[in-house]
Design an enzyme around this catalytic site. Sequence first.
Site, PDB file in Angstrom:
ATOM      1  N   PRO A 100      31.416  47.305  27.934  1.00 59.75           N
ATOM      2  CA  PRO A 100      30.305  46.523  28.147  1.00 59.75           C
ATOM      3  C   PRO A 100      30.257  45.574  26.997  1.00 59.75           C
ATOM      4  CG  PRO A 100      29.801  48.989  28.171  1.00 59.75           C
ATOM      5  CD  PRO A 100      31.352  48.792  27.813  1.00 59.75           C
ATOM      6  N   GLU A 127      31.099  58.501  26.071  1.00 57.30           N
ATOM      7  CA  GLU A 127      30.484  57.516  25.418  1.00 57.30           C
ATOM      8  C   GLU A 127      31.429  56.317  25.100  1.00 57.30           C
ATOM      9  OE1 GLU A 127      27.149  57.233  25.003  1.00 57.30           O
ATOM     10  OE2 GLU A 127      27.079  59.279  26.338  1.00 57.30           O
ATOM     11  N   ARG A 165      45.165  38.723  43.817  1.00 53.63           N
ATOM     12  CA  ARG A 165      44.950  37.767  45.170  1.00 53.63           C
ATOM     13  C   ARG A 165      45.123  36.098  44.610  1.00 53.63           C
ATOM     14  NH1 ARG A 165      39.919  35.808  46.067  1.00 53.63           N
ATOM     15  NH2 ARG A 165      40.111  36.382  48.144  1.00 53.63           N
ATOM     16  N   ASP A 180      37.242  29.719  47.997  1.00 51.36           N
ATOM     17  CA  ASP A 180      36.356  30.893  47.445  1.00 51.36           C
ATOM     18  C   ASP A 180      35.334  30.270  46.643  1.00 51.36           C
ATOM     19  OD1 ASP A 180      37.317  33.023  49.058  1.00 51.36           O
ATOM     20  OD2 ASP A 180      38.531  33.572  47.585  1.00 51.36           O
TER      21      ASP A 180
END
Length: 261
Positions: A100, A127, A165, A180
Amino acid sequence: MRFDVISLFPDMFSVVRDMGVTGRAHKQDRWSLAVWNPRDFTHDVHRTVDDRPYGGGPGMVMMAEPLEQAVNAAKAAAQAAAALAGRNADRDIPVVLMSPTGRRFDQACAQEFAHGDGAILICGRYEGVDQRFIDRCVTHEVSMGDFVLSGGEIAALAIIDSAVRLLPGVLNDAESALQDSFNTALTGLLDSPHYTRPEEYCGLSVPDTLMSGHHENIAAWRRRQSLALTAARRPDLIESARQAGLLSKADEKFLKELKPA
Ligand code: SAH
């Protein structure tokens, strides 16, 4: 392209290896995958991969050594595979930690992965991982967004799927990635709404223009839908397209009428 994934849950990766567009591309040898379990690089009977954090606090931390040994095994295998295929085996393979605290993943990152030969993707659990492993082995950190997952696997799956992709020929024309959201044909804007049969569903009909067969009008309708949706939800993407000189005079005129000053 080859991905080596370091994960305590190797089974999770059957999702991209066996299913859908990425599964089809894997069967066609367009990319390959090896998953390495840090548990296989432990030396105690319990096959310990985690321990309590120094300094106290909740949870457990992944130990550096099994992770580093797994990365070394992955590197050696990826280099051997490259040599076998007659490619440069000495290149530095990116070692990417799912975290994160990393760089926010987006379509531009997916493009970067798609242009490379592959990477080693590290999935944390608990953690997180011992900082000394990061300091010694990790070259990049990538985040899926401002939220916390229980593990890096879903992040790694997202990276693999979005990069594979984009490989030339993986999507057929009808599935083309260019159309897209965030991609070139849309000048980085959001995609327009889609409709399929039946013509009328629960009293709702398909917009007339899409039924008209008039290709120019259809393209113009889709462009306006993209512009309106993007202006409402992601004005930052409109601004980026404008800065990059990707908005036409007609686009600007439509945007002006959309939001009178
Ligand atoms: N204590 C950490 C979160 C640990 S979550 C923190 O607060 O920053 C356990 C693992 O899940 C992490 O090591 C990472 O590999 C993965 N993970 C969690 N959220 C993620 C995200 N947004 N993007 C990428 N990986 C994530």
